[in-house]
Design a protein around this motif. Structure first.
Motif, PDB file in Angstrom:
ATOM      1  N   SER A 119       0.831  -1.206   0.000  1.00 43.13           N
ATOM      2  CA  SER A 119       0.000   0.000   0.000  1.00 43.13           C
ATOM      3  C   SER A 119       0.865   1.256   0.000  1.00 43.13           C
ATOM      4  CB  SER A 119      -0.932   0.007   1.212  1.00 43.13           C
ATOM      5  OG  SER A 119      -1.835  -1.075   1.148  1.00 43.13           O
ATOM      6  N   GLU A 120       0.632   2.131  -0.960  1.00 46.36           N
ATOM      7  CA  GLU A 120       1.439   3.330  -1.100  1.00 46.36           C
ATOM      8  C   GLU A 120       0.641   4.621  -0.989  1.00 46.36           C
ATOM      9  OE1 GLU A 120       3.432   2.870  -4.831  1.00 46.36           O
ATOM     10  OE2 GLU A 120       4.846   1.382  -4.049  1.00 46.36           O
ATOM     11  N   GLN A 121      -0.640   4.519  -0.686  1.00 40.70           N
ATOM     12  CA  GLN A 121      -1.440   5.733  -0.543  1.00 40.70           C
ATOM     13  C   GLN A 121      -0.996   6.483   0.715  1.00 40.70           C
ATOM     14  OE1 GLN A 121      -2.574   2.647  -0.809  1.00 40.70           O
ATOM     15  NE2 GLN A 121      -4.015   2.489  -2.527  1.00 40.70           N
ATOM     16  N   PRO A 122      -0.728   7.781   0.603  1.00 48.91           N
ATOM     17  CA  PRO A 122      -0.192   8.528   1.745  1.00 48.91           C
ATOM     18  C   PRO A 122      -1.072   8.497   2.992  1.00 48.91           C
ATOM     19  CG  PRO A 122       0.122   9.773  -0.283  1.00 48.91           C
ATOM     20  CD  PRO A 122      -0.727   8.585  -0.641  1.00 48.91           C
ATOM     21  N   TYR A 123      -2.394   8.364   2.832  1.00 48.12           N
ATOM     22  CA  TYR A 123      -3.250   8.446   4.022  1.00 48.12           C
ATOM     23  C   TYR A 123      -2.985   7.312   5.008  1.00 48.12           C
ATOM     24  CZ  TYR A 123      -6.179   5.213   1.241  1.00 48.12           C
ATOM     25  OH  TYR A 123      -6.640   4.179   0.478  1.00 48.12           O
ATOM     26  N   GLU A 129       5.748  11.274  11.311  1.00 47.78           N
ATOM     27  CA  GLU A 129       6.724  11.929  10.436  1.00 47.78           C
ATOM     28  C   GLU A 129       8.046  11.183  10.519  1.00 47.78           C
ATOM     29  OE1 GLU A 129       8.041  16.422   9.532  1.00 47.78           O
ATOM     30  OE2 GLU A 129       8.748  15.677  11.489  1.00 47.78           O
ATOM     31  N   PRO A 130       8.480  10.555   9.423  1.00 44.96           N
ATOM     32  CA  PRO A 130       9.771   9.869   9.440  1.00 44.96           C
ATOM     33  C   PRO A 130      10.931  10.848   9.451  1.00 44.96           C
ATOM     34  CG  PRO A 130       8.744   9.716   7.266  1.00 44.96           C
ATOM     35  CD  PRO A 130       7.747  10.374   8.159  1.00 44.96           C
ATOM     36  N   ILE A 152       7.084   6.955  -0.300  1.00 46.82           N
ATOM     37  CA  ILE A 152       5.733   7.510  -0.276  1.00 46.82           C
ATOM     38  C   ILE A 152       5.787   8.975   0.135  1.00 46.82           C
ATOM     39  CG2 ILE A 152       3.468   7.315   0.848  1.00 46.82           C
ATOM     40  CD1 ILE A 152       4.340   4.276   1.241  1.00 46.82           C
ATOM     41  N   GLU A 153       5.027   9.794  -0.541  1.00 48.20           N
ATOM     42  CA  GLU A 153       4.985  11.218  -0.218  1.00 48.20           C
ATOM     43  C   GLU A 153       4.101  11.408   1.009  1.00 48.20           C
ATOM     44  OE1 GLU A 153       3.157  14.695  -2.647  1.00 48.20           O
ATOM     45  OE2 GLU A 153       5.181  14.356  -3.431  1.00 48.20           O
ATOM     46  N   ILE A 154       4.748  11.577   2.152  1.00 45.85           N
ATOM     47  CA  ILE A 154       4.056  11.686   3.435  1.00 45.85           C
ATOM     48  C   ILE A 154       4.047  13.150   3.848  1.00 45.85           C
ATOM     49  CG2 ILE A 154       4.057  10.949   5.842  1.00 45.85           C
ATOM     50  CD1 ILE A 154       5.758   8.507   4.842  1.00 45.85           C
ATOM     51  N   GLY A 156       3.350  15.534   1.992  1.00 44.11           N
ATOM     52  CA  GLY A 156       3.896  16.304   0.889  1.00 44.11           C
ATOM     53  C   GLY A 156       5.397  16.225   0.731  1.00 44.11           C
ATOM     54  N   THR A 157       6.078  15.346   1.495  1.00 44.81           N
ATOM     55  CA  THR A 157       7.537  15.264   1.467  1.00 44.81           C
ATOM     56  C   THR A 157       7.976  13.811   1.368  1.00 44.81           C
ATOM     57  OG1 THR A 157       7.583  17.200   2.930  1.00 44.81           O
ATOM     58  CG2 THR A 157       9.653  16.003   2.665  1.00 44.81           C
ATOM     59  N   ARG A 158       9.138  13.596   0.791  1.00 51.76           N
ATOM     60  CA  ARG A 158       9.777  12.280   0.762  1.00 51.76           C
ATOM     61  C   ARG A 158      11.282  12.507   0.685  1.00 51.76           C
ATOM     62  NH1 ARG A 158       7.863   9.818  -5.005  1.00 51.76           N
ATOM     63  NH2 ARG A 158       5.877  10.114  -3.958  1.00 51.76           N
ATOM     64  N   PRO A 159      12.104  11.475   0.794  1.00 52.19           N
ATOM     65  CA  PRO A 159      13.551  11.688   0.693  1.00 52.19           C
ATOM     66  C   PRO A 159      13.940  12.278  -0.663  1.00 52.19           C
ATOM     67  CG  PRO A 159      13.046   9.467   1.464  1.00 52.19           C
ATOM     68  CD  PRO A 159      11.757  10.060   1.036  1.00 52.19           C
ATOM     69  N   HIS A 160      15.059  12.979  -0.695  1.00 50.96           N
ATOM     70  CA  HIS A 160      15.549  13.530  -1.957  1.00 50.96           C
ATOM     71  C   HIS A 160      15.813  12.412  -2.955  1.00 50.96           C
ATOM     72  CE1 HIS A 160      18.446  15.251  -4.815  1.00 50.96           C
ATOM     73  NE2 HIS A 160      17.890  16.420  -4.553  1.00 50.96           N
TER      74      HIS A 160
END
Length: 412
Positions: A119-123, A129-130, A152-154, A156-160
């Motif tokens: 599952s990759e849906q952000p919700y 917050e990682p 996954i964009e959590i 609105g952010t994810r690793p570079h």
């Protein structure tokens, strides 16, 4: 020998003299100074690595790092499953609070949907917050190789930089990706990195924790760690390395089987997960009958309503937790598979974190790590504050981890 005529010899001598006078020798430019690199932080997750695997005599690299740095026994969070615990390690929240409450679960707010490890849906992920998100927000570039949730964009952010998980990418390729990221120029080089290995967990499930195949997998990972440290040395890249596992492993076999549909009527419930524990939902109108069957004493498992799960498990406040939870004794398996279908022998995890078999590896080594330290047993929620401090990030608010617990691990 061929002789040279006198005039020619004189000309050659003059030319040789001219070429060897100090004024004619081109100056040799000085060798470029080696780049002085600041330490980076690398969080290395080794799925299913029990602390006692270090005592098998097949981990010369990791055992040396542990002896020179800090090591300790780490308690996993409940449930002692992969996704809940790897997300706890990077958020500092227990599964009940960061929302990844199991490897498979449902959410009453999203009827008809089921979370799985695909599952990759952000919700599903945005209740915590990682550390890589915190890093990106603080202007500290991060790069993560396969950590659960990292692609996954959590919020609105994810690793570079990140890689989607793929079993076909072997351990050496994973290590080399970390090194390739660190070969970049200073301006684009990550300062916080994550790396994930699954080999030991896979062997533990298939063969059991005490099998020679599992020991061989431990040796394989140790060799990869050796490659990582060697390549870091070749880059003159100092690194604070933090090695963690998500859980341990215990042996299972057909002789320790709990047939759930003989405890409660199959017409009264459905299971979301089975194994060391069972996540159970009553069928419409059957809650009372199910409760009557499950909540009485059973010889090899205990069952509770969600609101009554024991406090030491820190589990049951999140609505994603099932209505009923049954937890088996270590080594026992709860199942609804037909009794004629034998359980596959091997290993599993998911039992009470207090069980020694569920303990997880913790080793830290690097320029900012206290040398020769044994850390008293601790809960894995305290790793995220340690990583934040090593990476120079601000302390997180509203988490379960306490920065003071692992503060002695940091030498500075």
């Amino acid at each position: 020998m061929r002789w040279i005529r006198p005039m020619a010899a004189a000309a050659c001598a003059a030319l040789l003299y001219a070429c060897t006078t100090p004024a004619a020798i081109a100056p040799v430019p000085p060798a470029p100074a080696a780049e002085v690199r600041a330490p980076v932080t690398i969080l290395i997750g080794i799925d299913g690595f029990r602390p006692d695997y270090l005592d098998r005599g097949v981990t010369p690299v990791l055992s040396k790092l542990a002896a020179e740095g800090a090591r300790g026994t780490m308690r996993a969070s409940f449930p002692t499953k992969t996704f809940p615990n790897f997300y706890t390690l990077v958020t500092g929240k227990r599964p009940d609070r960061h929302g990844i409450v199991a490897n498979r679960f449902e959410d009453p707010a999203r009827p008809g949907e089921v979370f799985t490890m695909r599952s990759e849906q952000p919700y599903w992920w945005d209740q915590g917050e990682p550390v890589w998100n915190a890093a990106e927000k603080a202007g500290v570039q991060s790069a993560v190789m396969f950590w659960p949730g990292s692609g996954i964009e959590i919020g609105g952010t994810r690793p570079h930089d990140w890689q989607a998980f793929g079993m076909a990418v072997n351990g050496r390729q994973r290590v080399d990706s970390i090194i390739d990221w660190l070969r970049r120029p200073t301006a684009t080089r990550p300062k916080l990195l994550g790396l994930y290995f699954d080999t030991i967990d896979t062997a533990g499930h298939h063969f059991g924790p005490d099998a020679p195949e599992t020991t061989a997998a431990v040796a394989e990972i140790d060799a990869l760690i050796g490659r990582l440290t060697s390549e870091l040395a070749g880059l003159n890249q100092p690194a604070n390395l933090v090695f963690v596992a998500d859980h341990g492993m215990a042996a299972v076999d057909e002789s320790r089987r709990i047939q759930l549909d003989t405890v409660a009527a199959a017409s009264d419930f459905r299971t979301i997960e089975e194994g060391p524990y069972a996540a159970i939902e009553p069928l419409p109108g059957r809650e009372a009958a199910l409760a009557a069957a499950l909540l009485k004493p059973h010889p090899n498992m205990s069952c509770w309503r969600r609101a009554d799960i024991p406090a030491h498990l820190h589990y049951g406040r999140n609505p994603r937790v099932s209505s009923f939870l049954c937890l088996a004794k270590v080594g026992w398996t709860i199942t609804t598979r037909p009794a004629a279908e034998p359980l596959r022998p091997g290993g599993a995890h998911g039992w009470d974190p207090a069980a020694p078999e569920m303990a997880a590896l913790f080793v830290a080594h690097g320029p900012d790590i206290t040398r020769g330290m044994t850390v008293p047993a601790f809960d894995n929620v305290h790793v995220a504050p340690l990583i934040r401090r090593l990476a120079g990030l601000p302390e997180a608010k509203d988490i379960d981890g306490d920065p003071a617990v692992l503060a002695p691990v940091i030498a500075r």
